[in-house]
Structure formats: C-alpha cells, structure tokens
Write an enzyme that holds these catalytic residues in place. Structure first.
Site, mmCIF file in Angstrom:
data_model
loop_
_atom_site.group_PDB
_atom_site.id
_atom_site.type_symbol
_atom_site.label_atom_id
_atom_site.label_comp_id
_atom_site.label_asym_id
_atom_site.label_seq_id
_atom_site.Cartn_x
_atom_site.Cartn_y
_atom_site.Cartn_z
ATOM 1 N N PHE A 63 0.811 -1.211 0.000
ATOM 2 C CA PHE A 63 0.000 0.000 0.000
ATOM 3 C C PHE A 63 0.849 1.267 0.000
ATOM 4 O O PHE A 63 0.347 2.364 0.243
ATOM 5 C CB PHE A 63 -0.946 -0.001 1.205
ATOM 6 C CG PHE A 63 -1.833 -1.209 1.224
ATOM 7 C CD1 PHE A 63 -2.854 -1.342 0.311
ATOM 8 C CD2 PHE A 63 -1.620 -2.232 2.133
ATOM 9 C CE1 PHE A 63 -3.665 -2.465 0.302
ATOM 10 C CE2 PHE A 63 -2.421 -3.359 2.134
ATOM 11 C CZ PHE A 63 -3.452 -3.480 1.214
ATOM 12 N N CYS A 64 2.118 1.128 -0.276
ATOM 13 C CA CYS A 64 3.038 2.257 -0.302
ATOM 14 C C CYS A 64 3.148 2.781 -1.732
ATOM 15 O O CYS A 64 3.393 2.013 -2.667
ATOM 16 C CB CYS A 64 4.400 1.805 0.215
ATOM 17 S SG CYS A 64 5.574 3.144 0.451
ATOM 18 N N HIS A 65 2.955 4.088 -1.910
ATOM 19 C CA HIS A 65 3.029 4.671 -3.243
ATOM 20 C C HIS A 65 4.476 4.651 -3.763
ATOM 21 O O HIS A 65 5.415 4.887 -2.994
ATOM 22 C CB HIS A 65 2.554 6.122 -3.223
ATOM 23 C CG HIS A 65 1.108 6.275 -2.905
ATOM 24 N ND1 HIS A 65 0.631 6.321 -1.614
ATOM 25 C CD2 HIS A 65 0.022 6.386 -3.710
ATOM 26 C CE1 HIS A 65 -0.681 6.461 -1.636
ATOM 27 N NE2 HIS A 65 -1.082 6.502 -2.886
ATOM 28 N N MET A 99 8.090 5.558 5.106
ATOM 29 C CA MET A 99 8.294 4.135 4.850
ATOM 30 C C MET A 99 9.610 3.889 4.119
ATOM 31 O O MET A 99 10.267 2.863 4.330
ATOM 32 C CB MET A 99 7.122 3.554 4.057
ATOM 33 C CG MET A 99 5.779 3.658 4.758
ATOM 34 S SD MET A 99 5.819 3.214 6.521
ATOM 35 C CE MET A 99 6.452 1.539 6.453
ATOM 36 N N GLU A 100 10.007 4.817 3.273
ATOM 37 C CA GLU A 100 11.295 4.683 2.590
ATOM 38 C C GLU A 100 12.441 4.739 3.594
ATOM 39 O O GLU A 100 13.392 3.940 3.520
ATOM 40 C CB GLU A 100 11.452 5.780 1.539
ATOM 41 C CG GLU A 100 10.663 5.564 0.268
ATOM 42 C CD GLU A 100 9.159 5.754 0.437
ATOM 43 O OE1 GLU A 100 8.413 5.306 -0.447
ATOM 44 O OE2 GLU A 100 8.731 6.343 1.454
ATOM 45 N N ASP A 114 22.654 -10.698 7.743
ATOM 46 C CA ASP A 114 22.917 -11.728 6.740
ATOM 47 C C ASP A 114 24.414 -11.995 6.577
ATOM 48 O O ASP A 114 24.843 -13.150 6.467
ATOM 49 C CB ASP A 114 22.315 -11.292 5.405
ATOM 50 C CG ASP A 114 22.644 -12.265 4.294
ATOM 51 O OD1 ASP A 114 22.345 -13.463 4.436
ATOM 52 O OD2 ASP A 114 23.224 -11.825 3.282
#
Length: 257
Positions: A63-65, A99-100, A114
C-alpha cells in the site's frame, strides 16, 4: 483494500529520518572493523543496501506509493556491541518518505545480519523507528479558527464553498459585507490591489493538471484595497471543488499573510 488517494495533496519538499540498531557480540564488531567477515565489507554493503532499498520500498509494501526522491543517505555508528543505522530521505512529493526511511534502516540492518550470521547467531535487531519527518500538512496546514471569512457567490456555489470552509472551523462565514473580515472568497469580479502572481501560477498549474477541460480564468489571489486576502475563483463547481481539495489547508496561512 486500496491505497490512500493522494492526488489532491500538494507536492511539497518532504524529508524523513529513521533509526535502527542491531546488537552483536564484541568479537563480531571487531571482525567487521578488521575486515574479517567472509562475505566482504559489511559496513559499505549495508549502507549500499539501505540506499538501494529506498528505490524499491513500494515493491515491498503493497500500500506504499512509488515515490521519486532527490536524496538518500545512510550513516552507521559503531559501538562496542552495537551498530546503529541512520537513514535520511528527501524529495518533492505528494506524500511522505517515512516508509522509505524505515525500510532503508531495516534493510541496512538485515544486511549486517545476513553477512554476519555465520559468525554470530546471537545477533538481535532491537529497534527500528522514525525519528523525524517534515514537509507534510502538520508543518504547513492551518485552519481558519480565528478568522472571519466573507463569501461572495450565488447560492449554489456559496453552499459548496461554505461546506469546505466549515471543515476549517472559521470564526464566521458570511455573505454580508462588513468590516473586520480577514479573507474574501468570491466568484464575482472584485478589485485586487496587490496580486500574488507566483502563488496564482502554482494554483492554476495544479488546477489545469486536474481539470484541463474546465479551467478558463482559474483563480486569482492577492489583497484588496482594504488589505484583506482575496481569493477569486472561477464560478465553476468543478474548479471550486478542485481548489479546496488541493489548497484548503493553506487558507489559514494565506489569511495571516
């Protein structure tokens, strides 16, 4: 399910900063600093992964543009048993970069995990959080809570304008000319003594991008001979609605000016 419709938001300069940390054994931190991790340079790889993830955030979060950005940066702070990551994203968009920035930090820390998991299975990503965002409506939006607004329009258009103004909590909305008004919104031609040409260009470019087949005269903004802020809007339901949906949250700031 749907994304949030941001088409009516103005494009503004926006930034976001995020923070995260991963706890490692002191021996693992020492191995990272000495370049002894078999997979390579952990610090440079994790910073690069963090920057690359800014470009791919919308592919990871449904839902992130998808946003363009003008700058992204990832910094790392190393402690005895902890590595801290800081991300900063900047650009001109209709919605923010929270969000970015958060994804950037998360991917940075996951890259560290990792690359070091073969040496240190006890690693823990302890915290990821947003620490700052700028440029959204919390920084530029202002209502009309202490303002008196005069509206000059025929009844049908007045009702549309008044409906939008009510959401801004004005002190008074009236159709009666009198002293003491801070702002005049009119669909009728009224004198403007000082025109805000730069502001008009931005407003009308936005309106044209939304309603190219409806826009004719557009919107004029300035001050009348009494020093009141004046907004003259083309007498069109479509233009009025598009104007308020895009710029209503700026009216309080304009009324102060």
């Amino acid at each position: 399910m749907r994304t949030v419709d941001v088409s009516s938001k103005p494009t503004t300069l926006r930034t976001a900063k995020a923070y995260g940390r991963i706890r490692l054994s002191p021996q693992t931190v020492k191995a990272i600093l000495e370049g002894k991790i078999p997979k390579g340079n952990v610090l440079e790889a994790s910073k690069l992964a963090g920057i690359m993830s800014v470009k791919r955030t919308s592919e990871l979060l449904p839902f992130c543009h998808p946003l363009t950005f003008q700058h992204a940066q990832v910094d790392i702070n190393i402690k005895e048993d902890t590595i801290e990551a800081f991300s900063y994203v900047k650009g001109i968009e209709r919605t923010g970069y929270e969000m970015e920035a958060l994804t950037s930090v998360a991917i940075c820390l996951l890259t560290i995990y990792d690359m070091c998991k073969g040496m240190d299975p006890s690693m823990v990503i302890e915290e990821i959080k947003l620490i700052e965002k700028t440029g959204g409506k919390s920084h530029w939006a202002k209502d009309l809570s202490d303002k008196r607004v005069l509206v000059l329009a025929e009844e049908e258009l007045f009702n549309i304008i008044a409906g939008y103004l009510e959401k801004l909590n004005p002190l008074v909305v009236s159709t009666q000319e009198a002293e003491g008004y801070h702002m005049v919104i009119s669909t009728q031609d009224i004198p403007i003594a000082e025109e805000f040409y730069g502001l008009e260009i931005v407003v009308n470019q936005t309106l044209f991008s939304l309603l190219p087949t409806y826009l004719r005269k557009g919107v004029r903004v300035g001050k009348d001979p009494l020093g009141r802020v004046v907004i003259h809007i083309e007498p069109s339901e479509h233009i009025i609605s598009a104007f308020f949906e895009n710029f209503s949250q700026l009216l309080g700031t304009w009324a102060d000016g």
